[in-house]
Design a protein around this motif. Structure first.
Motif, mmCIF file in Angstrom:
data_model
loop_
_atom_site.group_PDB
_atom_site.id
_atom_site.type_symbol
_atom_site.label_atom_id
_atom_site.label_comp_id
_atom_site.label_asym_id
_atom_site.label_seq_id
_atom_site.Cartn_x
_atom_site.Cartn_y
_atom_site.Cartn_z
ATOM 1 N N MET A 1 0.992 6.062 -28.014
ATOM 2 C CA MET A 1 0.487 6.633 -29.253
ATOM 3 C C MET A 1 0.633 8.148 -29.203
ATOM 4 O O MET A 1 0.262 8.785 -28.208
ATOM 5 C CB MET A 1 -0.983 6.261 -29.439
ATOM 6 N N GLY A 2 1.177 8.724 -30.263
ATOM 7 C CA GLY A 2 1.335 10.170 -30.283
ATOM 8 C C GLY A 2 2.193 10.607 -31.452
ATOM 9 O O GLY A 2 2.515 9.820 -32.346
ATOM 10 N N ASN A 3 2.596 11.865 -31.421
ATOM 11 C CA ASN A 3 3.344 12.465 -32.511
ATOM 12 C C ASN A 3 4.583 13.147 -31.941
ATOM 13 O O ASN A 3 4.482 13.904 -30.965
ATOM 14 C CB ASN A 3 2.461 13.481 -33.244
ATOM 15 N N ALA A 4 5.730 12.907 -32.557
ATOM 16 C CA ALA A 4 6.984 13.477 -32.058
ATOM 17 C C ALA A 4 7.040 14.991 -32.209
ATOM 18 O O ALA A 4 7.919 15.637 -31.629
ATOM 19 C CB ALA A 4 8.173 12.836 -32.771
ATOM 20 N N ARG A 5 6.127 15.579 -32.969
ATOM 21 C CA ARG A 5 6.055 17.035 -33.075
ATOM 22 C C ARG A 5 5.322 17.655 -31.890
ATOM 23 O O ARG A 5 5.353 18.880 -31.709
ATOM 24 C CB ARG A 5 5.354 17.450 -34.368
ATOM 25 N N MET B 1 9.060 9.898 -22.525
ATOM 26 C CA MET B 1 10.370 10.108 -21.903
ATOM 27 C C MET B 1 10.329 10.098 -20.375
ATOM 28 O O MET B 1 11.385 10.164 -19.729
ATOM 29 C CB MET B 1 10.973 11.442 -22.380
ATOM 30 N N LYS B 2 9.159 9.993 -19.785
ATOM 31 C CA LYS B 2 9.050 10.021 -18.325
ATOM 32 C C LYS B 2 9.905 8.905 -17.695
ATOM 33 O O LYS B 2 9.772 7.733 -18.044
ATOM 34 C CB LYS B 2 7.586 9.848 -17.903
ATOM 35 N N ASP B 3 10.815 9.301 -16.821
ATOM 36 C CA ASP B 3 11.701 8.383 -16.082
ATOM 37 C C ASP B 3 12.719 7.664 -16.974
ATOM 38 O O ASP B 3 13.356 6.703 -16.532
ATOM 39 C CB ASP B 3 10.893 7.331 -15.295
ATOM 40 N N ALA B 4 12.878 8.101 -18.220
ATOM 41 C CA ALA B 4 13.863 7.463 -19.093
ATOM 42 C C ALA B 4 15.278 7.851 -18.670
ATOM 43 O O ALA B 4 15.517 8.930 -18.125
ATOM 44 C CB ALA B 4 13.631 7.856 -20.545
ATOM 45 N N GLU B 5 16.222 6.955 -18.929
ATOM 46 C CA GLU B 5 17.637 7.221 -18.665
ATOM 47 C C GLU B 5 18.429 7.426 -19.956
ATOM 48 O O GLU B 5 19.490 8.045 -19.949
ATOM 49 C CB GLU B 5 18.248 6.068 -17.865
ATOM 50 N N ILE B 6 17.907 6.897 -21.061
ATOM 51 C CA ILE B 6 18.544 7.027 -22.370
ATOM 52 C C ILE B 6 17.460 7.312 -23.400
ATOM 53 O O ILE B 6 16.354 6.763 -23.319
ATOM 54 C CB ILE B 6 19.303 5.739 -22.758
ATOM 55 N N VAL B 7 17.781 8.163 -24.369
ATOM 56 C CA VAL B 7 16.862 8.448 -25.468
ATOM 57 C C VAL B 7 17.520 8.004 -26.774
ATOM 58 O O VAL B 7 18.700 8.285 -27.012
ATOM 59 C CB VAL B 7 16.522 9.947 -25.542
ATOM 60 N N ILE B 8 16.758 7.296 -27.597
ATOM 61 C CA ILE B 8 17.224 6.877 -28.915
ATOM 62 C C ILE B 8 16.236 7.394 -29.954
ATOM 63 O O ILE B 8 15.022 7.210 -29.826
ATOM 64 C CB ILE B 8 17.329 5.340 -29.020
ATOM 65 N N SER B 9 16.777 8.059 -30.982
ATOM 66 C CA SER B 9 15.924 8.547 -32.068
ATOM 67 C C SER B 9 16.334 7.908 -33.385
ATOM 68 O O SER B 9 17.470 8.058 -33.827
ATOM 69 C CB SER B 9 16.016 10.070 -32.187
ATOM 70 N N CYS B 10 15.376 7.225 -33.996
ATOM 71 C CA CYS B 10 15.541 6.699 -35.355
ATOM 72 C C CYS B 10 14.613 7.455 -36.306
ATOM 73 O O CYS B 10 14.226 6.939 -37.359
ATOM 74 C CB CYS B 10 15.227 5.207 -35.392
ATOM 75 N N LEU B 11 14.266 8.668 -35.930
ATOM 76 C CA LEU B 11 13.360 9.477 -36.748
ATOM 77 C C LEU B 11 14.018 9.884 -38.057
ATOM 78 O O LEU B 11 15.208 10.191 -38.095
ATOM 79 C CB LEU B 11 12.949 10.739 -35.986
ATOM 80 N N THR C 1 10.073 17.860 -39.335
ATOM 81 C CA THR C 1 9.669 17.007 -38.211
ATOM 82 C C THR C 1 10.867 16.612 -37.340
ATOM 83 O O THR C 1 10.780 16.611 -36.110
ATOM 84 C CB THR C 1 8.963 15.740 -38.720
ATOM 85 N N LEU C 2 11.992 16.294 -37.974
ATOM 86 C CA LEU C 2 13.160 15.833 -37.212
ATOM 87 C C LEU C 2 13.654 16.916 -36.256
ATOM 88 O O LEU C 2 13.801 16.667 -35.050
ATOM 89 C CB LEU C 2 14.280 15.423 -38.165
ATOM 90 N N SER C 3 13.903 18.103 -36.754
ATOM 91 C CA SER C 3 14.428 19.160 -35.882
ATOM 92 C C SER C 3 13.381 19.611 -34.874
ATOM 93 O O SER C 3 13.723 19.963 -33.731
ATOM 94 C CB SER C 3 14.952 20.339 -36.697
ATOM 95 N N ALA C 4 12.104 19.603 -35.260
ATOM 96 C CA ALA C 4 11.038 19.959 -34.320
ATOM 97 C C ALA C 4 10.993 18.960 -33.174
ATOM 98 O O ALA C 4 10.892 19.346 -31.996
ATOM 99 C CB ALA C 4 9.694 20.015 -35.041
#
Length: 206
Positions: A48-52, A61-71, A78-81
């Motif tokens: 739970m949280g806010n992408a801003r 993102m802790k220990d992630a190997e790939i990031v996917i954004s559908c924002l 909000t997107l660029s932030a």
């Protein structure tokens, strides 16, 4: 392989999760603003949280190997932030791969070289605020050292995946006018597996 997913409760994010959550090679963790009702993820993989908020972004993102954004653009910056936080943390944690959903407006114009589609009459949208926000993200990614892909669907009605559509690097397929949410999510899953469009915007349409 751990994936950090942003925008999981949006239309493309939900459709992607329905397809990818069953793939045992991926452990998907999602950042959401409010308690989701139907995300097909174990509760311990929902943050739970806010992408801003940088700390919330870092947590998922802790220990992630790939990031996917559908924002989406959310009517503001909000997107660029969010992407500013995401890119900084990717550099900190040495994460190289990012796939994000953009818009066909930021593809190259076929007929006016040097311009985005949203800057020409190729785009049917009258308002350009969202496209400018997506273009800002594209410019950020171009300047980065990441293995990025921006998936750029044109008009995006609801609908399930057919698996039959066209994709083209940096431009919209000729005559393309729509692609469903389901097929956009299908392409996202394919790109996650194949990495065929690393370093490109992928224009999507039927």
């Amino acid at each position: 392989m751990k994936i950090a997913l942003f925008g999981a409760s949006g239309r493309v994010g939900q459709a992607f999760l329905k397809q990818a959550a069953a793939d045992e090679q991926f452990d998907i963790y999602a950042l959401v603003r409010s308690q989701p009702t139907e995300l097909p993820l174990p509760k311990d993989r929902i943050v739970m949280g806010n992408a801003r908020c940088r700390e919330d972004v870092k947590k998922v993102m802790k220990d992630a190997e790939i990031v996917i954004s559908c924002l989406g653009t959310d009517g503001d910056d909000t997107l660029s932030a969010a992407l500013t936080h995401i890119l900084d943390i990717m550099l900190e944690q040495h994460i190289k791969r990012l796939i994000t959903i953009g818009t066909a407006g930021i593809l190259d114009s076929r007929y006016e070289p040097g311009k985005y589609r949203f800057e020409t009459n190729e785009s049917k949208r009258k308002l350009t605020r969202a496209a400018k926000e997506h273009a800002k993200v594209y410019e950020m990614l171009k300047e980065s050292s990441l293995d990025w892909t921006i998936i750029c669907p044109t008009y995006l009605p609801d609908g399930t995946a057919t698996g039959v559509y066209r994709a083209e690097r940096d431009v919209l397929p000729e005559g393309g006018s729509s692609i469903t949410v389901g097929d956009t999510a299908d392409f996202l899953y394919r790109e996650l597996v194949t990495g065929e469009y690393v370093g490109y915007r992928a224009g999507l349409a039927y």
